[in-house]
Scaffold this active site. Structure first.
Site, mmCIF file in Angstrom:
data_model
loop_
_atom_site.group_PDB
_atom_site.id
_atom_site.type_symbol
_atom_site.label_atom_id
_atom_site.label_comp_id
_atom_site.label_asym_id
_atom_site.label_seq_id
_atom_site.Cartn_x
_atom_site.Cartn_y
_atom_site.Cartn_z
ATOM 1 N N HIS A 1 9.860 -39.040 10.336
ATOM 2 C CA HIS A 1 9.526 -39.939 9.217
ATOM 3 C C HIS A 1 8.916 -41.262 9.714
ATOM 4 C CE1 HIS A 1 13.764 -42.050 8.904
ATOM 5 N NE2 HIS A 1 13.371 -41.948 10.144
ATOM 6 N N GLU A 2 8.348 -41.998 8.787
ATOM 7 C CA GLU A 2 7.645 -43.263 9.100
ATOM 8 C C GLU A 2 6.541 -43.053 10.127
ATOM 9 O OE1 GLU A 2 8.192 -45.917 7.448
ATOM 10 O OE2 GLU A 2 10.089 -45.435 6.497
ATOM 11 N N GLY A 3 5.849 -41.926 10.021
ATOM 12 C CA GLY A 3 4.776 -41.626 10.973
ATOM 13 C C GLY A 3 5.313 -40.762 12.087
#
Lengths: 600, 600
Positions: A441-443
């Protein structure tokens, strides 16, 4: 009693021996603070994390949120924990006194928050997401939006989310399909489906403020056509009271491998054509607003990964000290008593590796928080600008390195506990499962590596990179004062020298338009770059430890020797291994790139 | 329809192009077999695995066995699957025609069984454990024991377990406390507690035959005082009918991170002083009997790890081909259609790595099975002896290498699916959780590395090692016929040359009594050794692929090119990395060994 969340001696080392937190109190903004107020905040965080967060960490995992009558139902322990967090003021730890905050440096607010991330990653997520969303509205919202939405968030009455991903578009946000049509009253009507929205529904707050990416009718294609909207779960009347339920429907919950206590939701916006949203910032510039939040979020995600690693490290360390099993290879006589497993070389290896990964990235995460403080309150514009450039460069590492290596640390914690570690009767397998989210998550990891090699290195004319090289050189120079550190300094210097040459070559290739080939092995580049950064932080820690030892404080000698040993492990066992990746990069090896789908 | 369990083209490549399975039909024992009978057995295995095993793999995970009224309750799908397996004869695939078996080579029985391990590791465990236990009784039991216990196991009416671990003694079996007292009738009365006993209770068979390690009253201390006992759940009357329930109590079930469908039990033997057991083999020699079973079990565990890796690889490959997302770095225009993610270089890297790990260790596992056949049916005593020596040496690698690297493969499969991979709506996270057991059970990773470096290398005067070196040299020599393989051969030769020198040095140190220091970094040694072995197997595969390409079979060209690319990846990206470990071993680095408990 042994510590379970983090080593407070190590935290004090970071704050007061490595990162000079006390110097921050010289700045006007933090003038009312002192080491005492810092320590008091930390102590409060630890107490609340131990009392309210840690006890239901396993229960969160075993009783994931349920979907009932269109809403998410959590176990009852979450709300009192979050309430205690709010009441102690940690939601606004870094915010102004005037706004009801503690006006702490980010370094300290991050250090406080680390305790909650270690104790219960899932429950800590709800305030974490809210802090990020609140900062975004603070930076880009109108005064009216702040009054209506930010103020109740600061008060802990409204919580927040960030709603980016759609079923067909995660890493590739340019392809989102959620639409926003202007309405007569200046607001917008949204229509679209979002998935994997953490905290997208829960009963912890009066209202939930979704920050939603969507496209206006006249949006240009791609990332330059994405706008940002506030979409509240309940509309808010002019007097601040809650109005009607907005047209946001909880379509379902995702069932995850770990991190189960945080709702991961599918949200439908505008199924009934009446989903009200408010534009934040300028049209089509939503992604750059969101990226500011995501940059903070990425540092937070990195620290979250560190803290899961930390919890597993401390647990497996305690277990290894107390668990008798077997004998050393040279004394196999069964008449002798078994030794505790910490005496076995391979267990030591797994513990020392964990220590090196966890404390190395803990240092980096706090260093990044310190840099963030410099971007905000640095003494001069130059200082602030430089801090910004360096932090921008380091962000992919701060996010990705612990996500990869503290996950490995968790895997080793399981291994140390053996069969027990594989059961849910012990906490380490959950730490692993929770941490497995962080490289996604978050890239994702891959996105971070493209961000580093394809964007961040060359940003601002390479100003961040130049600074980093200078800072590493400076640390190496200071290390020369300690002859014992020669063997630690040299491998770092060798890696950085070669890394610089490789970087120059890759950037040259990129500037000549060889984009696909140059970026193909970005994951390898990020590994070598990350190890150089963590190696640098370990050399810095080693210098401080050597200085500490020199002061002859007997009580601390073991602590400092452990630091030196972990630095030795990382710099002499891990850092030289990266020449392998650099060799592949140097020869622009296309073994992976030239593989074809039909050959698999 | 794409294959989900394994690639049957790859299995055919292994059997008929690499390992020459047809040559086995020249042996008297397998004279009635042919490629047709082999393929028929494989086809049956695939059909049953797809029809009965795969469909309840997730349900097994979501509905782990429950403890009810002193017994373990499983989901109803397990029994029909196991029954289909029994009915098709796979329990006795390698056993004599006369004894009701298929008299297949182990190479083929292993290849058949691989389908079940891929489809449903948990359900496959019940027959797997039973086969191991049956072989043990066959080799060491008395005629009466064979009649009473083995025969019903062969018939699939009784199942088996191996009961070694106790709450305080897992890796260190010398410390077990379970006691066996001789009784007047020649049997024994056992008393003790065992944990982590897989298949220790279930409703799949009329009876369960536990093979239990315990100590006789006059037992010498340590591993030389351990005896082996048959302890049935129900006593068996002289006429073969079931008698009373034995004094074996299911004390509880463990709740695991994965592999949940297989009961992991705590068993109490003799709580009521009346647990009847029968000595197998000679007193105090139980461990060497058990080790024979464990050696087979370790090959099976290795193949189990491979097959979980295989299932994840195939799933993520299919997903990557079908999932559109983003654009290539040099064509970021949002107007173009997204590409399938298999086009992204980092996804290719993760797929090629998985292919290299999975197909490399699949080859090794089948090679080991082929060696096992040679130990049993090799043309001369020399052949059989040599096969035995080599297999002994390779066993720690066959077990540990896939346990480590196919687990990594599973981690990459999750990463390729991104957020979806982290949810339980997709199978890859379960493969990872299931596979995480493999580096722990049947001898942990650390134990395997000590076995390799401390025991196996020097065994039989190093005969196994000499053979391996010769075989690798032979493969390298044959590779010289293909100029295109030069770049693949050289890194292997370089690694093996240095590995030989390091090995000699370490064995010299061991012979001089420097035991603790020499064994301290055994995990690093095992990594380098394992990579040399897998690198060798990849070079062997590359030669066969090159030969296959040379035959100009157009339809197979893609397959062979994929093999060559995976060999290139492994030999040029992975193998050279091991010089890093060898350098640490060369300098006898004690960074981990010299760490002290109080410094952590």
């Amino acid at each position: 009693m042994s510590e379970t969340l983090l080593s407070s001696r190590n935290l004090a080392f970071e704050l007061y021996e490595v990162l000079d937190a006390e110097a921050l109190t010289q700045r006007e903004r933090f003038a009312e603070h002192s080491r005492e107020t810092f320590d008091a905040a930390i102590s409060t965080a630890r107490n609340i994390a131990e009392k309210y967060f840690a006890p239901h960490n396993r229960k969160n995992d075993e009783n994931e949120p349920r979907y009932e009558n269109g809403a998410a139902v959590l176990i009852p322990e979450v709300k009192p924990a979050v309430d205690a967090f709010l009441e102690a003021g940690f939601l606004n730890a870094a915010r102004d006194f005037d706004a009801g905050g503690m006006q702490l440096p980010t370094l300290l607010s991050q250090a406080c928050f680390a305790h909650f991330q270690s104790a219960n990653a899932a429950t800590a997520s709800y305030p974490f997401l809210t802090m990020g969303a609140a900062n975004l509205i603070e930076n880009f919202g109108t005064e009216e939006q702040k009054q209506r939405f930010l103020q109740p968030m600061i008060e802990g009455r409204f919580f927040g989310t960030m709603a980016l991903t759609e079923p067909h578009a995660g890493s590739s946000l340019s392809d989102i399909r959620t639409r926003a049509e202007p309405a007569a009253d200046g607001s917008y009507r949204l229509r679209g489906n979002k998935i994997f929205i953490s905290g997208g529904d829960h009963p912890l707050s009066e209202n939930i403020v979704h920050l939603v990416l969507a496209k206006l009718p006249d949006a240009p294609a791609g990332v330059k056509g994405i706008s940002l909207f506030i979409v509240p779960k309940f509309l808010v009347n002019d007097d601040g009271s809650l109005g009607e339920r907005n047209d946001v429907i909880l379509a379902g919950l995702f069932h995850k491998m770990g991190w189960r206590g945080t709702t991961s939701t599918a949200l439908n916006f505008g199924d009934n054509g009446n989903c009200v949203g408010y534009l934040v910032g300028k049209p089509h510039q939503g992604l750059s607003c969101m990226f500011q939040m995501m940059n903070e979020a990425r540092i937070g995600v990195g620290m979250g990964a560190v803290m899961l690693g930390y919890a597993g490290y401390l647990y497996s360390l305690e277990y290894a000290r107390e668990r008798p099993q077997g004998r050393l290879p040279d004394s196999k006589s069964p008449d002798g008593a078994p030794v505790s497993i910490i005496q076995h070389a391979d267990v030591k290896r797994m513990l020392l590796t964990q220590k090196a990964y966890v404390e190395g990235s803990f240092d980096l995460g706090l260093y990044a928080a310190r840099l963030f403080d410099d971007t905000q309150t640095g003494e001069s514009e130059d200082v602030r600008k430089h801090a910004h450039e360096l932090l921008d460069l380091l962000t992919p590492i701060v996010k990705s390195w612990p996500s990869e290596f503290c996950l490995k640390a968790n895997e080793m914690a399981i291994q140390i506990l053996g069969g027990h570690g594989y059961t849910r009767e012990y906490p380490v397998e959950q730490y692993y499962r929770d941490n497995r989210l962080n490289p996604i998550h978050e890239g994702t990891h891959g996105i971070q590596s493209l961000d580093l090699l394809g964007r961040k290195l060359a940003q601002n004319g390479g100003a961040g990179l130049k600074q980093l090289i200078r800072l590493i050189a400076d640390t190496c120079e200071r290390a020369q004062a300690h002859e014992l550190l020669t063997a630690l300094r040299q491998p770092l210097e060798q890696l950085v020298a070669r890394l610089q040459a490789v970087t120059l070559g890759l950037l040259t290739d990129l500037s000549q338009g060889k984009v696909n080939a140059t970026l193909a092995n970005s994951a390898l580049y990020m590994k070598a770059f990350g190890h150089a950064v963590i190696g640098w932080r370990w050399l810095e820690q080693a210098i401080r430890a050597q200085e500490g030892l020199g002061k002859g404080n007997e009580a601390d000698a073991d602590f400092y020797k452990g630091k030196l040993q972990a630095a030795r492990y990382f710099l002499t066992w891990e850092v030289p291994g990266c020449h392998h990746e650099l060799a592949i990069l140097e020869r622009r090896d296309d073994a992976c790139l030239s593989m074809r789908s039909e050959w698999f």
